[in-house]
Write a protein that holds these residues in place. Structure first.
Motif, PDB file in Angstrom:
ATOM      1  N   UNK A 179       0.587  -0.909  -0.148  1.00  0.00           N
ATOM      2  CA  UNK A 179      -0.015  -0.062   0.087  1.00  0.00           C
ATOM      3  C   UNK A 179       1.035   1.322   0.040  1.00  0.00           C
ATOM      4  N   UNK A 180       0.437   2.350  -0.427  1.00  0.00           N
ATOM      5  CA  UNK A 180       0.943   3.623  -0.632  1.00  0.00           C
ATOM      6  C   UNK A 180       0.143   4.459  -0.421  1.00  0.00           C
ATOM      7  N   UNK A 181       0.836   5.713   0.366  1.00  0.00           N
ATOM      8  CA  UNK A 181       0.072   6.884   0.978  1.00  0.00           C
ATOM      9  C   UNK A 181       0.832   8.003   1.275  1.00  0.00           C
ATOM     10  N   UNK A 182       0.347   9.310   1.702  1.00  0.00           N
ATOM     11  CA  UNK A 182       1.139  10.358   1.898  1.00  0.00           C
ATOM     12  C   UNK A 182       1.292  10.309   3.583  1.00  0.00           C
ATOM     13  N   UNK A 213      -3.122  -0.884   1.973  1.00  0.00           N
ATOM     14  CA  UNK A 213      -2.912  -2.323   1.950  1.00  0.00           C
ATOM     15  C   UNK A 213      -4.096  -2.858   2.424  1.00  0.00           C
ATOM     16  N   UNK A 214      -4.567  -2.646   3.606  1.00  0.00           N
ATOM     17  CA  UNK A 214      -5.710  -3.244   4.255  1.00  0.00           C
ATOM     18  C   UNK A 214      -6.929  -3.052   3.129  1.00  0.00           C
ATOM     19  N   UNK A 215      -6.961  -1.956   2.672  1.00  0.00           N
ATOM     20  CA  UNK A 215      -8.229  -1.878   1.594  1.00  0.00           C
ATOM     21  C   UNK A 215      -8.112  -2.924   0.449  1.00  0.00           C
ATOM     22  N   UNK A 216      -6.746  -3.119   0.196  1.00  0.00           N
ATOM     23  CA  UNK A 216      -6.453  -4.373  -1.174  1.00  0.00           C
ATOM     24  C   UNK A 216      -7.032  -5.552  -0.592  1.00  0.00           C
ATOM     25  N   UNK A 217      -6.530  -5.950   0.643  1.00  0.00           N
ATOM     26  CA  UNK A 217      -6.923  -7.357   1.172  1.00  0.00           C
ATOM     27  C   UNK A 217      -8.317  -7.423   1.292  1.00  0.00           C
TER      28      UNK A 217
END
Length: 657
Positions: A133-136, A145-149
């Motif tokens: 996961x990536x973010x500012x 990352x959690x959203x992808x899972x």
């Protein structure tokens, strides 16, 4: 959504102030946390656990229930307002539901200028790299990352079996908690077996070592575990062993119909079937309940066939803390084994009476309907009480310090009355050991009458209690009381019945409406001797009608879901089936179905109490006038003989359904 999240959502919606206050006690190896949750300064919930988070969660559950928060409405409000639930919290809940605790977010890079960085994290679940996961910010990268899972779970492209470190080939496999070694240790100790882990192999290069460990129970190899360290390999072996043991027991337990032990004396046979049944029905319980706890049972004997059947079981030797006491009937106040077994027996009676009145027969062949439409025991049915240790109070306090027979048994009682303190009513104190005379009770401590006093009360009023007396024709008395450890025939004779019978103007007469039952008092040599030590709060109850085993925390008086090997029974809830509220529900069901309703209604109407859904528990107990008269006579007798005043708290009975 877990209870803390629900409470936080509610707090934000209604602009409330919520605080958690944690208190820690116990030695380092056995910590106990008590957490109180306050809403705008008012206490709304208390939770107890071996970890602070666990205690907070339980406190939050209690607060959510007390506040009557509608969780569905909170979820709906979030959706309508376009607020996305935190993906990390959602994923944490899903993983916790499957007892997966090994997950972490690891930063792998940070790019961009200092005022506008970009973070990249890797999400590992059970050491498996699952998503990037990536973010500012680190928090937003974790959420990405959690959203992808979560999306992969929803789409079906990822399943929990893909990230589980368990063998998923068995379709009946279930996730095992990461503290499987602790679970296994308690299970092994409760069955007095040895356990050992032996390293079987070590292989691979230094930077990627692998270990193999064999697990032995009672000298027999049970499972092998693998991992990148000895600890992980042992944990893997323990996980597999717990799963294997659970499956084996689910295939063959519980078993409650045992062959007759004809080679044993009668009283030893009662003890044997109790311990065999107890071992059978506690296969799904983690804690080593028989290490220090007392076990008790109510047993039915069919004199025509010789068959003996355990009707109810209980274990425990503590009672509720004052902070956990409530006035809504949802707390089991006294979790001493004898009391738990008796309440379980009452639950059997309620269900069997309802079945008898609805279908014309009960399943156990124990009860019958008399011509006056009231209920009685079938001819040839006897009831026995077994306790692995003498009941607290007058029946045990003098056993080691005063003379008396440790071997005599029988119906001809020989009570000792050589000391002015003998025969006194005694009470157990919250968070204390032993029982003290009621005249010496401190004003600031919660207390309950001792088990010796309560059994003495049963020998005058019967096991059925006040509510069931409305349909049962006469008191249900014990034919025998069998005791294991700390046995003294003379002291038990006095404590359990004879102190009431002697020269009482209210009870001594054969024609009196109140009678004193004198059961056989006997010793069994078959018992698990309790170890000396501080009482543990775990209490187990089982009865033949419900079939499932329930575990409660005696200090809180509530069910403890974390003390089951696999999962709690499907019908279990946060409050016990033995609490007053549950038994009152059964009473309402029973009275609404009884064919003799008009007679019961007339009797209650004469006493200005009407059976309806608004009647409270205390009023329902008062409606049994004959029972209340006998109880009043008994309490007066205790006072006149100088034994003290029976202590009762009526405020805990002032609740309605």
């Amino acid at each position: 959504m877990n209870a803390k999240c629900i409470l936080n959502e509610w707090k934000q919606q209604y602009e409330k102030n919520i605080e958690y206050d944690a208190q820690e006690s116990g030695p380092d190896h056995e910590k106990c946390f008590r957490v109180n949750v306050y809403v705008d300064g008012a206490l709304y919930g208390t939770g107890i656990g071996s970890r602070k988070k666990e205690a907070q969660q339980r406190a939050a559950i209690s607060a959510v229930q007390q506040l009557g928060i509608n969780t569905d409405f909170i979820a709906f409000t979030r959706k309508m307002n376009g607020i996305e639930a935190d993906p990390k919290s959602q994923l944490n809940e899903k993983l916790q539901e499957r007892h997966i605790k090994n997950f972490k977010y690891t930063e792998i890079s940070r790019t961009g200028p200092a005022h506008e960085p970009t973070f990249t994290v890797q999400l590992f679940i059970n050491d498996i790299a699952c998503a990037i996961g990536t973010g500012n910010s680190m928090q937003n990268a974790d959420r990405s990352a959690a959203r992808q899972i979560l999306k992969q779970f929803d789409e079906g492209s990822l399943s929990f079996s893909d990230i589980s470190d368990q063998d998923s080939n068995d379709e009946n496999s279930h996730a095992i908690p990461k503290d499987a070694k602790c679970i296994l240790n308690d299970w092994v100790q409760s069955r007095r077996k040895s356990i050992s882990y032996q390293q079987a192999d070590r292989y691979g290069p230094d930077h990627a070592l692998r270990f193999e460990v064999d697990l032995y129970i009672g000298g027999k190899m049970i499972s092998s575990g693998f991992g990148t360290s000895l600890q992980r390999a042992e944990l893997d072996a323990a996980n597999k062993a717990v799963k294997q043991i659970s499956k084996e027991f689910m295939d063959c337990y519980p078993k409650t119909n045992f062959p007759r032990y004809v080679h044993l004396p009668h009283y030893d046979e009662l003890a044997m079937i109790t311990h065999k049944t107890f071992e059978s029905v506690t296969h799904n319980v983690i804690v080593s309940i028989d290490k220090e706890s007392v076990v008790a049972s109510v047993i039915m004997e069919n004199c025509l066939t010789g068959q003996k059947t355990v009707l109810s079981l209980g274990s425990g030797n503590v009672f509720v803390d004052e902070e956990s006491l409530d006035n809504n009937g949802e707390t089991v106040i006294d979790s001493h084994a004898e009391i738990i077994a008796k309440r379980g027996f009452q639950r059997v009676l309620y269900k069997e009476v309802c079945r008898l009145k609805k279908e014309g027969k009960d399943t156990l062949g124990m009860l019958k309907v008399l011509p006056n439409k009231r209920i009685a025991l079938q001819n040839g049915i006897k009831l026995h009480l077994y306790i692995s240790k003498a009941p607290c109070g007058d029946g045990s306090v003098f056993t080691l310090s005063q003379p008396g027979s440790h071997t005599d048994t029988g119906i001809i009682h020989l009570p000792i009355q050589s000391d002015k303190k003998q025969g006194l009513l005694r009470a157990k104190i919250a968070k204390g050991e032993g029982a003290i005379p009621v005249s010496e009770l401190p004003d600031d401590r919660l207390h309950k009458m001792s088990c010796s006093d309560k059994i003495c009360k049963w020998n005058v009023l019967g096991l059925q209690g006040a509510l069931l007396s409305s349909v049962i024709d006469r008191p249900l008395f014990l034919s025998s009381v069998v005791v294991g450890d700390v046995y003294n025939f003379n002291h038990l004779s006095r404590a359990l019945c004879c102190r009431v019978k002697r020269q009482s103007p209210y009870i001594s007469s054969e024609t009196s409406a109140v009678t004193v039952n004198h059961p056989d008092i006997a010793r069994s040599t078959i018992c698990d001797l309790p170890e000396i030590g501080k009482s543990k709060p775990v209490s187990v109850n089982w009865n033949i009608v419900d079939g499932s085993t329930e575990v409660t925390n005696g200090r809180t008086g509530k069910v403890s879901p974390d003390l089951y090997l696999k999962s709690p029974p499907p019908d279990s809830c946060i409050y016990s089936r033995l609490c007053k509220k549950e038994l009152f529900c059964l009473y309402k069901t029973m009275t609404s179905r009884q064919p003799n309703y008009e007679i019961c209604y007339q009797r209650l109407r004469d006493s200005h109490i009407v059976i309806d859904r608004h009647i409270n528990y205390h009023e329902a107990k008062l409606s049994s006038k004959q029972y209340q008269r006998r109880k009043t006579d008994l309490y007066r007798t205790f006072i006149e003989k100088g034994y003290g005043m029976w202590e009762e708290r009526e405020d805990v009975d002032e609740f309605s359904l």
